[in-house]
Design a protein around this motif. Sequence first.
Motif, PDB file in Angstrom:
ATOM      1  N   GLY A   1      16.247  66.149 -33.371  1.00 39.24           N
ATOM      2  CA  GLY A   1      17.071  66.973 -32.663  1.00 39.24           C
ATOM      3  C   GLY A   1      17.745  66.013 -31.302  1.00 39.24           C
ATOM      4  O   GLY A   1      18.844  66.536 -31.002  1.00 39.24           O
ATOM      5  N   LEU A   2      16.920  65.336 -30.767  1.00 45.05           N
ATOM      6  CA  LEU A   2      17.514  64.320 -29.666  1.00 45.05           C
ATOM      7  C   LEU A   2      18.655  63.652 -30.265  1.00 45.05           C
ATOM      8  O   LEU A   2      19.667  63.375 -29.641  1.00 45.05           O
ATOM      9  CB  LEU A   2      16.582  63.752 -29.278  1.00 45.05           C
TER      10      LEU A   2
ATOM     11  N   ARG B   1      20.879  66.111 -40.244  1.00 41.80           N
ATOM     12  CA  ARG B   1      21.386  67.312 -39.601  1.00 41.80           C
ATOM     13  C   ARG B   1      21.232  68.458 -40.290  1.00 41.80           C
ATOM     14  O   ARG B   1      20.725  69.757 -39.705  1.00 41.80           O
ATOM     15  CB  ARG B   1      22.905  67.272 -39.304  1.00 41.80           C
ATOM     16  N   ALA B   2      21.276  68.408 -41.673  1.00 40.54           N
ATOM     17  CA  ALA B   2      20.892  69.441 -42.676  1.00 40.54           C
ATOM     18  C   ALA B   2      19.438  70.186 -42.524  1.00 40.54           C
ATOM     19  O   ALA B   2      19.239  71.164 -42.318  1.00 40.54           O
ATOM     20  CB  ALA B   2      21.327  69.540 -43.964  1.00 40.54           C
ATOM     21  N   GLN B   3      18.397  68.755 -42.464  1.00 44.79           N
ATOM     22  CA  GLN B   3      17.091  69.185 -42.368  1.00 44.79           C
ATOM     23  C   GLN B   3      16.797  69.943 -40.955  1.00 44.79           C
ATOM     24  O   GLN B   3      15.884  70.752 -40.834  1.00 44.79           O
ATOM     25  CB  GLN B   3      16.431  67.936 -42.789  1.00 44.79           C
TER      26      GLN B   3
ATOM     27  N   ALA C   1      17.914  73.430 -41.003  1.00 45.83           N
ATOM     28  CA  ALA C   1      16.555  74.313 -41.708  1.00 45.83           C
ATOM     29  C   ALA C   1      15.520  74.416 -40.899  1.00 45.83           C
ATOM     30  O   ALA C   1      14.991  75.586 -41.238  1.00 45.83           O
ATOM     31  CB  ALA C   1      16.354  73.571 -42.858  1.00 45.83           C
ATOM     32  N   TRP C   2      14.992  73.550 -40.285  1.00 42.33           N
ATOM     33  CA  TRP C   2      13.582  73.584 -39.516  1.00 42.33           C
ATOM     34  C   TRP C   2      14.066  74.852 -38.520  1.00 42.33           C
ATOM     35  O   TRP C   2      13.412  75.331 -37.888  1.00 42.33           O
ATOM     36  CB  TRP C   2      13.418  72.206 -39.143  1.00 42.33           C
ATOM     37  N   LEU C   3      14.980  74.474 -37.689  1.00 41.16           N
ATOM     38  CA  LEU C   3      15.647  75.340 -36.528  1.00 41.16           C
ATOM     39  C   LEU C   3      15.422  76.766 -37.138  1.00 41.16           C
ATOM     40  O   LEU C   3      15.529  77.703 -36.090  1.00 41.16           O
ATOM     41  CB  LEU C   3      16.886  74.864 -35.799  1.00 41.16           C
ATOM     42  N   HIS C   4      15.922  77.083 -38.274  1.00 43.38           N
ATOM     43  CA  HIS C   4      15.842  78.552 -38.587  1.00 43.38           C
ATOM     44  C   HIS C   4      14.615  78.962 -39.275  1.00 43.38           C
ATOM     45  O   HIS C   4      14.538  80.522 -39.572  1.00 43.38           O
ATOM     46  CB  HIS C   4      17.136  78.756 -39.833  1.00 43.38           C
TER      47      HIS C   4
END
Length: 183
Positions: free
Chosen positions: A14-15, A80-82, A85-88
């Motif tokens: 994320g950072l 970025r895709a992973q 996915a984690w953020l959702h």
Amino acid sequence: MPTSQASPAKVLLGLLAAGPSHGHALKQRYDTHFPETRPPAYAQVHATLQDLVRDGLAAQDAAAGGGPERAGYRITPRGRAQLQAWLHEIVRPAPFVADQILTKAVVAVLAGSADAAAAYLDAQHTAHVTRIEHLEAARSAPGATRATVLSADYALHHLAADLEWMNELAGRLDALVMELKTR
């Protein structure tokens, strides 16, 4: 419902999503943005960045680097895709928040007496109150960031609920002892 936790790898991704960075700067930003979490050691940050590179989620960024000791990193499209996915993923509400405290109280009764359980609950209560005092000081300190205040508020609400529940457990301890002795 997934039970994914905010691992240092996810936070570092994320950072990195904000732009390329060095490991040292990432560690500083981690500590600044998540002040009430267990901070990763510098070695853990660098090891995690190497794992992210190995897994194709991050890449070394020569433009951000300044030699091996100042290697820069950037997030990859796969990373970025992973991250997205984690953020959702929804964090599972913990149905057994006080499980460890109750377990210790029951074991104290089974292994000793109600007095042992009461002594444990008193000590745990004191630890909670000490943590609450620390968090209240952190959230009201001059220059406390919004992240610090929000993080402290979250923890304070949980600690207050724990204290209320521990008080109920202490009030019901005699009934618990009687029930455990009859089983």
